[in-house]
Design a protein around this motif. Sequence first.
Motif, PDB file in Angstrom:
ATOM      1  N   ILE A 176       0.821  -1.211   0.000  1.00 44.55           N
ATOM      2  CA  ILE A 176       0.000   0.000   0.000  1.00 44.55           C
ATOM      3  C   ILE A 176       0.855   1.261   0.000  1.00 44.55           C
ATOM      4  N   ALA A 177       2.085   1.172   0.512  1.00 51.00           N
ATOM      5  CA  ALA A 177       2.943   2.348   0.632  1.00 51.00           C
ATOM      6  C   ALA A 177       3.912   2.492  -0.533  1.00 51.00           C
ATOM      7  N   TYR A 178       4.276   1.380  -1.165  1.00 49.20           N
ATOM      8  CA  TYR A 178       5.194   1.421  -2.317  1.00 49.20           C
ATOM      9  C   TYR A 178       5.170   0.064  -2.996  1.00 49.20           C
ATOM     10  N   ASP A 179       5.840  -0.040  -4.129  1.00 47.97           N
ATOM     11  CA  ASP A 179       5.910  -1.305  -4.857  1.00 47.97           C
ATOM     12  C   ASP A 179       7.156  -2.061  -4.411  1.00 47.97           C
ATOM     13  N   VAL A 180       6.946  -3.027  -3.557  1.00 48.36           N
ATOM     14  CA  VAL A 180       8.042  -3.785  -2.959  1.00 48.36           C
ATOM     15  C   VAL A 180       8.883  -4.439  -4.063  1.00 48.36           C
ATOM     16  N   GLY A 181      10.189  -4.210  -4.010  1.00 45.79           N
ATOM     17  CA  GLY A 181      11.125  -4.825  -4.950  1.00 45.79           C
ATOM     18  C   GLY A 181      11.246  -4.136  -6.290  1.00 45.79           C
ATOM     19  N   ALA A 182      10.351  -3.207  -6.600  1.00 43.94           N
ATOM     20  CA  ALA A 182      10.339  -2.604  -7.932  1.00 43.94           C
ATOM     21  C   ALA A 182      11.544  -1.705  -8.174  1.00 43.94           C
ATOM     22  N   ARG A 183      11.982  -1.020  -7.148  1.00 49.57           N
ATOM     23  CA  ARG A 183      13.128  -0.123  -7.315  1.00 49.57           C
ATOM     24  C   ARG A 183      14.383  -0.904  -7.705  1.00 49.57           C
ATOM     25  N   GLY A 184      14.668  -1.962  -6.981  1.00 49.25           N
ATOM     26  CA  GLY A 184      15.847  -2.762  -7.286  1.00 49.25           C
ATOM     27  C   GLY A 184      15.770  -3.394  -8.658  1.00 49.25           C
ATOM     28  N   LEU A 185      14.584  -3.866  -9.043  1.00 47.78           N
ATOM     29  CA  LEU A 185      14.410  -4.437 -10.372  1.00 47.78           C
ATOM     30  C   LEU A 185      14.618  -3.368 -11.435  1.00 47.78           C
ATOM     31  N   SER A 186      14.112  -2.165 -11.205  1.00 44.81           N
ATOM     32  CA  SER A 186      14.293  -1.068 -12.160  1.00 44.81           C
ATOM     33  C   SER A 186      15.768  -0.746 -12.356  1.00 44.81           C
ATOM     34  N   VAL A 187      16.496  -0.681 -11.254  1.00 42.98           N
ATOM     35  CA  VAL A 187      17.926  -0.378 -11.329  1.00 42.98           C
ATOM     36  C   VAL A 187      18.664  -1.460 -12.114  1.00 42.98           C
ATOM     37  N   ALA A 188      18.346  -2.725 -11.827  1.00 42.49           N
ATOM     38  CA  ALA A 188      18.995  -3.831 -12.528  1.00 42.49           C
ATOM     39  C   ALA A 188      18.646  -3.826 -14.011  1.00 42.49           C
ATOM     40  N   LEU A 189      17.406  -3.505 -14.345  1.00 45.80           N
ATOM     41  CA  LEU A 189      17.016  -3.441 -15.749  1.00 45.80           C
ATOM     42  C   LEU A 189      17.691  -2.277 -16.465  1.00 45.80           C
ATOM     43  N   GLY A 190      17.831  -1.155 -15.787  1.00 51.33           N
ATOM     44  CA  GLY A 190      18.534  -0.030 -16.394  1.00 51.33           C
ATOM     45  C   GLY A 190      19.943  -0.405 -16.793  1.00 51.33           C
ATOM     46  N   GLU A 191      20.623  -1.165 -15.924  1.00 50.20           N
ATOM     47  CA  GLU A 191      21.972  -1.623 -16.239  1.00 50.20           C
ATOM     48  C   GLU A 191      21.949  -2.624 -17.387  1.00 50.20           C
ATOM     49  N   ALA A 192      21.020  -3.573 -17.336  1.00 46.10           N
ATOM     50  CA  ALA A 192      20.962  -4.618 -18.357  1.00 46.10           C
ATOM     51  C   ALA A 192      20.617  -4.054 -19.736  1.00 46.10           C
ATOM     52  N   LEU A 193      19.829  -2.997 -19.771  1.00 44.89           N
ATOM     53  CA  LEU A 193      19.395  -2.388 -21.024  1.00 44.89           C
ATOM     54  C   LEU A 193      20.219  -1.158 -21.398  1.00 44.89           C
ATOM     55  N   ASP A 194      21.227  -0.834 -20.573  1.00 44.85           N
ATOM     56  CA  ASP A 194      22.065   0.354 -20.782  1.00 44.85           C
ATOM     57  C   ASP A 194      21.211   1.603 -20.971  1.00 44.85           C
ATOM     58  N   SER A 195      20.233   1.755 -20.103  1.00 47.63           N
ATOM     59  CA  SER A 195      19.254   2.831 -20.237  1.00 47.63           C
ATOM     60  C   SER A 195      19.078   3.564 -18.914  1.00 47.63           C
ATOM     61  N   PRO A 196      18.704   4.840 -18.961  1.00 49.85           N
ATOM     62  CA  PRO A 196      18.501   5.604 -17.728  1.00 49.85           C
ATOM     63  C   PRO A 196      17.277   5.134 -16.951  1.00 49.85           C
ATOM     64  N   VAL A 197      17.309   5.422 -15.660  1.00 52.18           N
ATOM     65  CA  VAL A 197      16.241   5.020 -14.739  1.00 52.18           C
ATOM     66  C   VAL A 197      15.811   6.246 -13.939  1.00 52.18           C
ATOM     67  N   VAL A 198      14.522   6.469 -13.842  1.00 55.71           N
ATOM     68  CA  VAL A 198      13.978   7.521 -12.979  1.00 55.71           C
ATOM     69  C   VAL A 198      13.070   6.869 -11.948  1.00 55.71           C
ATOM     70  N   CYS A 199      13.386   7.078 -10.675  1.00 48.61           N
ATOM     71  CA  CYS A 199      12.598   6.529  -9.565  1.00 48.61           C
ATOM     72  C   CYS A 199      11.993   7.652  -8.749  1.00 48.61           C
ATOM     73  N   SER A 200      10.762   7.492  -8.334  1.00 48.79           N
ATOM     74  CA  SER A 200      10.182   8.413  -7.364  1.00 48.79           C
ATOM     75  C   SER A 200      10.889   8.233  -6.021  1.00 48.79           C
ATOM     76  N   ASP A 201      10.754   9.215  -5.133  1.00 44.87           N
ATOM     77  CA  ASP A 201      11.335   9.078  -3.793  1.00 44.87           C
ATOM     78  C   ASP A 201      10.351   9.555  -2.734  1.00 44.87           C
ATOM     79  N   PHE A 202       9.103   9.129  -2.888  1.00 47.76           N
ATOM     80  CA  PHE A 202       8.070   9.420  -1.886  1.00 47.76           C
ATOM     81  C   PHE A 202       7.017   8.336  -1.969  1.00 47.76           C
ATOM     82  N   SER A 203       6.375   8.076  -0.862  1.00 42.49           N
ATOM     83  CA  SER A 203       5.366   7.024  -0.814  1.00 42.49           C
ATOM     84  C   SER A 203       4.160   7.368  -1.678  1.00 42.49           C
ATOM     85  N   ARG A 204       3.601   6.362  -2.288  1.00 50.83           N
ATOM     86  CA  ARG A 204       2.380   6.543  -3.059  1.00 50.83           C
ATOM     87  C   ARG A 204       1.227   7.010  -2.180  1.00 50.83           C
ATOM     88  N   LEU A 205       1.335   6.783  -0.864  1.00 52.98           N
ATOM     89  CA  LEU A 205       0.291   7.233   0.042  1.00 52.98           C
ATOM     90  C   LEU A 205       0.368   8.736   0.306  1.00 52.98           C
TER      91      LEU A 205
END
Length: 250
Positions: free
Chosen positions: A54-83
């Motif tokens: 309910i407060a955030y997408d568990v594990g999504a940040r780490g997966l996004s970072v890993a995918l950015g590296e694997a795809l050689d692409s930039p990553v933008v992450c929010s830094d506040f709770s969805r609540l």
Amino acid sequence: MTEFRPEIRHEAFEILGAARRGLWLVTCDHATNRVPEWLGGTLGITSEDMARHIAYDVGARGLSVALGEALDSPVVCSDFSRLVIDPNRGEDDPTLVMKLYDGTIIPANRHVGPTQVEERLQRLYRPYHAALAQMAGGRAILAIHSFTPALKGRPPRPWHIGVLHSPEDERLSRAVITELQAVPDWCVGDNEPYSGHLPGDAIDRHALKPGRHNTLIEVRNDLIGSVVEQQDWARRLAPALTAALGAVAG
């Protein structure tokens, strides 16, 4: 995966791999459960609830970072709770600031008024979207989310991964589904566990309206709880995503 160290940090977002030249922009709308200090650092719910989906997408940040590296692409992450405020909603969406979510009342939001919502928009929501717009360029949008194995009182969700899409542009998502269905042992949902389009959401704003290729990936959060799991999913997802984009973009 290298150390998670953003090159650009703001109260509302962080950017990794800003200089990468890959074909994607990886986005993570619900990356953290942080509540800003100017809101008291808490929304009045328990730490257990703040650790839930309910407060955030568990594990999504780490997966996004890993995918950015694997795809050689930039990553933008929010830094506040969805609540605090949900960046994956339009500004006029009634669920922009949630007062009740999956059985939990959010005390700090129960009596929130237009002035408080506007402050959250100005300090968090709009800067995050400005960062997405700045980084998108001619890239395809890859939005990474995670979903809980079951909502309270609801049946278990069988999917390992879901690909969400809008009827306004299904091209890339259809190609991604085809590629993922060929991956052994994955149960792939087509617009599951829920529909992939809300007017004014992040994909609508940054992909559908400007005409960018896009897809939204949801991974069940019990499968990406550790760094090792996030790296493994990124390793297996990256070739499928690359093949799908090549099929539709030429």
